[in-house]
Design a protein around this motif. Sequence first.
Motif, PDB file in Angstrom:
ATOM      1  N   TRP A 191       0.576  -1.139  -0.163  1.00 60.95           N
ATOM      2  CA  TRP A 191       0.183   0.282   0.330  1.00 60.95           C
ATOM      3  C   TRP A 191       0.488   1.141   0.456  1.00 60.95           C
ATOM      4  N   ASP A 192       0.434   2.147  -0.674  1.00 61.30           N
ATOM      5  CA  ASP A 192       1.851   3.668  -0.991  1.00 61.30           C
ATOM      6  C   ASP A 192       0.494   4.505  -0.765  1.00 61.30           C
ATOM      7  N   ILE A 193       1.177   5.839  -0.513  1.00 62.60           N
ATOM      8  CA  ILE A 193       0.105   7.006  -0.597  1.00 62.60           C
ATOM      9  C   ILE A 193      -1.184   7.028  -1.352  1.00 62.60           C
ATOM     10  N   GLY A 194      -2.079   7.428  -0.593  1.00 62.62           N
ATOM     11  CA  GLY A 194      -3.414   7.400  -1.619  1.00 62.62           C
ATOM     12  C   GLY A 194      -3.779   6.314  -1.670  1.00 62.62           C
ATOM     13  N   GLN A 195      -3.181   5.494  -1.541  1.00 64.59           N
ATOM     14  CA  GLN A 195      -4.084   4.008  -1.193  1.00 64.59           C
ATOM     15  C   GLN A 195      -5.799   4.182  -1.236  1.00 64.59           C
ATOM     16  N   PRO A 196      -6.716   3.886  -1.663  1.00 64.65           N
ATOM     17  CA  PRO A 196      -8.160   4.133  -0.811  1.00 64.65           C
ATOM     18  C   PRO A 196      -8.144   2.789  -0.344  1.00 64.65           C
ATOM     19  N   LEU A 197      -8.706   2.596   1.021  1.00 65.44           N
ATOM     20  CA  LEU A 197      -9.118   0.980   2.134  1.00 65.44           C
ATOM     21  C   LEU A 197     -10.192   1.312   2.522  1.00 65.44           C
ATOM     22  N   GLU A 198     -11.231   0.350   2.435  1.00 63.87           N
ATOM     23  CA  GLU A 198     -12.691   0.593   2.636  1.00 63.87           C
ATOM     24  C   GLU A 198     -12.974  -0.175   4.030  1.00 63.87           C
ATOM     25  N   ILE A 199     -13.771   0.352   4.986  1.00 61.31           N
ATOM     26  CA  ILE A 199     -14.020   0.315   5.817  1.00 61.31           C
ATOM     27  C   ILE A 199     -15.225  -0.173   6.663  1.00 61.31           C
ATOM     28  N   PHE A 200     -14.952  -1.189   7.478  1.00 61.62           N
ATOM     29  CA  PHE A 200     -15.918  -2.357   7.817  1.00 61.62           C
ATOM     30  C   PHE A 200     -15.806  -2.434   9.241  1.00 61.62           C
ATOM     31  N   THR A 201     -17.505  -3.203   9.593  1.00 58.88           N
ATOM     32  CA  THR A 201     -17.032  -2.958  10.980  1.00 58.88           C
ATOM     33  C   THR A 201     -17.426  -4.604  11.539  1.00 58.88           C
ATOM     34  N   GLU A 202     -17.382  -4.691  12.653  1.00 56.85           N
ATOM     35  CA  GLU A 202     -17.948  -6.604  13.097  1.00 56.85           C
ATOM     36  C   GLU A 202     -17.150  -6.525  14.456  1.00 56.85           C
ATOM     37  N   GLN A 203     -18.761  -6.779  15.171  1.00 57.94           N
ATOM     38  CA  GLN A 203     -19.105  -6.689  16.734  1.00 57.94           C
ATOM     39  C   GLN A 203     -17.617  -5.361  16.745  1.00 57.94           C
ATOM     40  N   ASN A 204     -16.648  -5.221  18.046  1.00 55.37           N
ATOM     41  CA  ASN A 204     -15.938  -4.329  18.167  1.00 55.37           C
ATOM     42  C   ASN A 204     -14.519  -4.341  17.503  1.00 55.37           C
ATOM     43  N   ARG A 205     -14.719  -4.880  16.927  1.00 58.87           N
ATOM     44  CA  ARG A 205     -13.737  -4.134  15.232  1.00 58.87           C
ATOM     45  C   ARG A 205     -13.320  -3.693  14.095  1.00 58.87           C
ATOM     46  N   ILE A 206     -13.086  -2.998  13.443  1.00 56.85           N
ATOM     47  CA  ILE A 206     -13.464  -1.900  12.597  1.00 56.85           C
ATOM     48  C   ILE A 206     -11.734  -2.879  12.158  1.00 56.85           C
ATOM     49  N   TYR A 207     -12.176  -3.085  10.409  1.00 50.64           N
ATOM     50  CA  TYR A 207     -11.377  -3.799   9.094  1.00 50.64           C
ATOM     51  C   TYR A 207     -11.263  -2.593   8.270  1.00 50.64           C
ATOM     52  N   PHE A 208     -10.204  -2.092   7.980  1.00 52.96           N
ATOM     53  CA  PHE A 208      -9.236  -1.428   6.887  1.00 52.96           C
ATOM     54  C   PHE A 208      -9.103  -2.543   5.931  1.00 52.96           C
ATOM     55  N   VAL A 209     -10.021  -2.612   4.230  1.00 52.59           N
ATOM     56  CA  VAL A 209      -9.436  -3.592   3.615  1.00 52.59           C
ATOM     57  C   VAL A 209      -9.523  -2.807   2.403  1.00 52.59           C
ATOM     58  N   GLU A 210      -8.618  -3.389   1.243  1.00 47.06           N
ATOM     59  CA  GLU A 210      -7.869  -2.688   0.240  1.00 47.06           C
ATOM     60  C   GLU A 210      -9.089  -2.372  -0.512  1.00 47.06           C
ATOM     61  N   TYR A 211      -9.101  -0.869  -1.613  1.00 47.99           N
ATOM     62  CA  TYR A 211     -10.713  -0.540  -1.959  1.00 47.99           C
ATOM     63  C   TYR A 211     -10.414  -0.782  -3.477  1.00 47.99           C
TER      64      TYR A 211
END
Length: 139
Positions: free
Chosen positions: A76-96
Amino acid sequence: MKASGIIRKIDQLGRVVVPKELRNLMDIKEVCFFIDKHGFYIESFDPKVHRLAIHRTIDPLGRITIASEIRRRFNWDIGQPLEIFTEQNRIYFVEYHNFCAVCREGSKLIPVKSKHLCYSCVQELLRNKEVFISHSNRF
């Protein structure tokens, strides 16, 4: 996982903003990082439980610095978009994946390993496959 519909980009210093709604909802100020096969997730830091984990404090603007090991692992470089998901008490960041990894076009995407390629780039690769095969035999 519940999609939040929120996309954030990695800034020049390797930081990403944790949405205010999620910070308030989960009451997090200091987070712990965990790696997943598609990205990483954060949880509220508890020193009794997460003694050896990578942890960061969320700054007043809601930013956390993504550990360089994580950015290198996922390329992942500068400007990489990440999609945000949630599950219970977690926040996920996944490559968009909204664009081709080669030409940055956004239509007719085909998943190839952990990236996406557009139809025209796949066609170009197939037309030039002999060139790629001859180059790969040199290594």
